[in-house]
Design a protein around this motif. Structure first.
Motif, mmCIF file in Angstrom:
data_model
loop_
_atom_site.group_PDB
_atom_site.id
_atom_site.type_symbol
_atom_site.label_atom_id
_atom_site.label_comp_id
_atom_site.label_asym_id
_atom_site.label_seq_id
_atom_site.Cartn_x
_atom_site.Cartn_y
_atom_site.Cartn_z
ATOM 1 N N ALA A 187 45.557 32.432 25.056
ATOM 2 C CA ALA A 187 44.112 32.649 25.003
ATOM 3 C C ALA A 187 43.504 32.659 26.402
ATOM 4 C CB ALA A 187 43.436 31.587 24.152
ATOM 5 N N ARG A 188 44.301 32.280 27.396
ATOM 6 C CA ARG A 188 43.820 32.302 28.777
ATOM 7 C C ARG A 188 43.588 33.737 29.251
ATOM 8 N NH1 ARG A 188 46.891 29.034 33.619
ATOM 9 N NH2 ARG A 188 46.091 30.192 35.415
ATOM 10 N N ASN A 189 44.512 34.628 29.002
ATOM 11 C CA ASN A 189 44.533 36.046 29.380
ATOM 12 C C ASN A 189 43.502 36.465 30.443
ATOM 13 O OD1 ASN A 189 42.242 36.907 27.412
ATOM 14 N ND2 ASN A 189 43.771 36.091 25.992
ATOM 15 N N PHE A 190 42.470 37.220 30.053
ATOM 16 C CA PHE A 190 41.546 37.796 31.031
ATOM 17 C C PHE A 190 40.359 36.896 31.371
ATOM 18 C CE2 PHE A 190 43.810 41.468 29.461
ATOM 19 C CZ PHE A 190 43.966 42.252 30.581
ATOM 20 N N GLY A 191 40.228 35.764 30.684
ATOM 21 C CA GLY A 191 39.076 34.910 30.902
ATOM 22 C C GLY A 191 38.850 34.500 32.341
ATOM 23 N N PRO A 192 39.882 34.022 33.049
ATOM 24 C CA PRO A 192 39.660 33.555 34.424
ATOM 25 C C PRO A 192 39.136 34.624 35.371
ATOM 26 C CG PRO A 192 41.695 32.629 33.564
ATOM 27 C CD PRO A 192 41.218 33.628 32.560
ATOM 28 N N VAL A 193 39.690 35.844 35.313
ATOM 29 C CA VAL A 193 39.198 36.878 36.239
ATOM 30 C C VAL A 193 37.829 37.386 35.822
ATOM 31 C CG1 VAL A 193 41.448 37.617 37.097
ATOM 32 C CG2 VAL A 193 40.513 38.712 35.054
ATOM 33 N N MET A 194 37.562 37.437 34.521
ATOM 34 C CA MET A 194 36.249 37.886 34.065
ATOM 35 C C MET A 194 35.158 36.913 34.489
ATOM 36 S SD MET A 194 36.959 39.533 30.301
ATOM 37 C CE MET A 194 37.717 41.166 30.161
ATOM 38 N N ALA A 195 35.474 35.624 34.452
ATOM 39 C CA ALA A 195 34.485 34.619 34.842
ATOM 40 C C ALA A 195 34.042 34.797 36.283
ATOM 41 C CB ALA A 195 35.059 33.218 34.633
ATOM 42 N N THR A 196 34.944 35.227 37.149
ATOM 43 C CA THR A 196 34.596 35.411 38.563
ATOM 44 C C THR A 196 33.894 36.736 38.821
ATOM 45 O OG1 THR A 196 36.672 36.488 39.226
ATOM 46 C CG2 THR A 196 36.652 34.085 39.184
ATOM 47 N N ALA A 197 34.061 37.713 37.904
ATOM 48 C CA ALA A 197 33.586 39.073 38.156
ATOM 49 C C ALA A 197 32.216 39.363 37.566
ATOM 50 C CB ALA A 197 34.598 40.083 37.603
ATOM 51 N N ALA A 198 31.620 38.406 36.864
ATOM 52 C CA ALA A 198 30.347 38.643 36.190
ATOM 53 C C ALA A 198 29.209 37.894 36.878
ATOM 54 C CB ALA A 198 30.431 38.206 34.730
ATOM 55 N N THR A 199 28.038 38.460 36.803
ATOM 56 C CA THR A 199 26.850 37.778 37.321
ATOM 57 C C THR A 199 26.539 36.544 36.487
ATOM 58 O OG1 THR A 199 25.951 39.880 38.113
ATOM 59 C CG2 THR A 199 24.401 38.058 37.858
ATOM 60 N N THR A 200 26.673 36.666 35.171
ATOM 61 C CA THR A 200 26.437 35.548 34.252
ATOM 62 C C THR A 200 27.637 35.401 33.333
ATOM 63 O OG1 THR A 200 24.036 35.919 34.277
ATOM 64 C CG2 THR A 200 24.933 34.606 32.457
ATOM 65 N N THR A 201 28.276 34.234 33.359
ATOM 66 C CA THR A 201 29.453 33.981 32.535
ATOM 67 C C THR A 201 29.087 33.042 31.392
ATOM 68 O OG1 THR A 201 30.991 34.309 34.360
ATOM 69 C CG2 THR A 201 31.775 33.007 32.506
ATOM 70 N N ILE A 202 29.357 33.503 30.179
ATOM 71 C CA ILE A 202 29.011 32.772 28.960
ATOM 72 C C ILE A 202 30.307 32.446 28.227
ATOM 73 C CG2 ILE A 202 27.672 32.829 26.831
ATOM 74 C CD1 ILE A 202 25.975 35.075 28.147
ATOM 75 N N VAL A 203 30.493 31.180 27.863
ATOM 76 C CA VAL A 203 31.768 30.725 27.344
ATOM 77 C C VAL A 203 31.592 29.987 26.023
ATOM 78 C CG1 VAL A 203 33.885 29.462 27.895
ATOM 79 C CG2 VAL A 203 32.475 30.381 29.748
ATOM 80 N N GLN A 204 32.449 30.308 25.058
ATOM 81 C CA GLN A 204 32.530 29.491 23.864
ATOM 82 C C GLN A 204 33.807 28.662 23.936
ATOM 83 O OE1 GLN A 204 32.890 32.668 20.653
ATOM 84 N NE2 GLN A 204 34.652 31.367 20.095
ATOM 85 N N VAL A 205 33.704 27.392 23.550
ATOM 86 C CA VAL A 205 34.839 26.481 23.616
ATOM 87 C C VAL A 205 34.949 25.726 22.303
ATOM 88 C CG1 VAL A 205 34.720 26.195 26.117
ATOM 89 C CG2 VAL A 205 33.451 24.625 24.637
ATOM 90 N N ASP A 206 36.143 25.179 22.060
ATOM 91 C CA ASP A 206 36.357 24.365 20.865
ATOM 92 C C ASP A 206 35.693 22.994 20.995
ATOM 93 O OD1 ASP A 206 37.935 26.447 19.934
ATOM 94 O OD2 ASP A 206 39.791 25.556 20.671
ATOM 95 N N GLU A 207 35.596 22.502 22.227
ATOM 96 C CA GLU A 207 35.033 21.159 22.425
ATOM 97 C C GLU A 207 34.500 21.020 23.845
ATOM 98 O OE1 GLU A 207 36.365 16.435 22.011
ATOM 99 O OE2 GLU A 207 37.850 18.037 21.818
#
Length: 231
Positions: free
Chosen positions: A175-195
């Motif tokens: 589930a890690r896949n593209f999340g890390p690079v997308m977080a750095t490449a966006a002006t606003t990063t929005i995340v859903q988490v289990d906890e």
């Protein structure tokens, strides 16, 4: 120190996403797909979106549901056509959506370049193919390369496993896949988490995305989907 905003609902997390935005959407197939954020974006109503993701949706849920709602103008992805991508397939054949195919490694590297402040880079992938059309070609040490430009997002919607109250993120397996690079490449990063846990609960060595790249976090109940074959 940056501190992410912890919001109480997926609807609050996606509030303010404008029509015409470029949205980076995490996920490798179903793994890491931010289903709740996408459902909230459908309810929110933003349209004419450009979506950047690894593929063009699976079945009728997640990204496929956003496409089916008619909110997407263009998709940039690596794998637009597979057994369960009937929503995108139908829209594309009807001329209702644009497509830009980006080789998977290039997709990741172009977003990483955006986050790292790299203006452009040369890559050999796609040399001699239709994907090279219109791109600058250069020979380096006897090998041909194409000039590739960063992919930046107005927003990134990603899924992670855990976040602390500061916004530091831990992912779970693929589930890690593209999340890390997308977080750095966006002006606003929005995340859903289990906890969401208290600061200090996460092992610093396990944090993949530091809070400086995270703007909004919402805790949701984990959902898992399985697509049953093609139509």
């Amino acid at each position: 120190m940056s501190r992410a905003e912890i919001v109480d609902s997926a609807d609050a997390a996606v509030a303010g996403i404008e029509d015409g935005s470029t949205v980076l959407v995490g996920g490798f197939g179903m793994a890491g797909m931010p289903f709740d954020l996408i459902d909230a974006l459908i309810r929110q109503g933003a349209k004419d979106l450009t979506i950047v993701s690894n593929n063009a949706g699976n079945g009728d849920v997640g990204l496929a549901a956003l496409l089916a709602a008619g909110r997407v103008r263009k998709v940039l992805c690596s794998f637009p056509r597979q057994a369960d991508s009937w929503v995108f397939d139908g829209l594309y054949r009807e001329g209702k959506i644009e497509l830009e195919v980006v080789p998977q490694g290039n997709l990741a590297e172009r977003m990483r370049a955006a986050g790292a402040g790299i203006g452009a880079f040369y890559c050999p992938t796609a040399v001699g193919t239709p994907l090279a059309e219109g791109k600058e070609e250069r020979e380096i040490d006897g090998r041909k390369y194409l000039l590739e430009y960063p992919i930046r997002g107005d927003y990134a919607l990603i899924g992670a496993h855990l976040a602390d109250a500061l916004g530091n993120l831990v992912y779970r397996k693929t589930a890690r896949n593209f999340g890390p690079v997308m977080a750095t490449a966006a002006t606003t990063t929005i995340v859903q988490v289990d906890e969401v846990v208290e600061p200090g609960r996460l092992d610093p060595e396990a944090v993949v995305t530091p809070s400086i790249y995270v703007d909004r976090v919402v805790q949701v109940r984990a959902r898992h989907y399985t697509v049953q074959g093609a139509r």
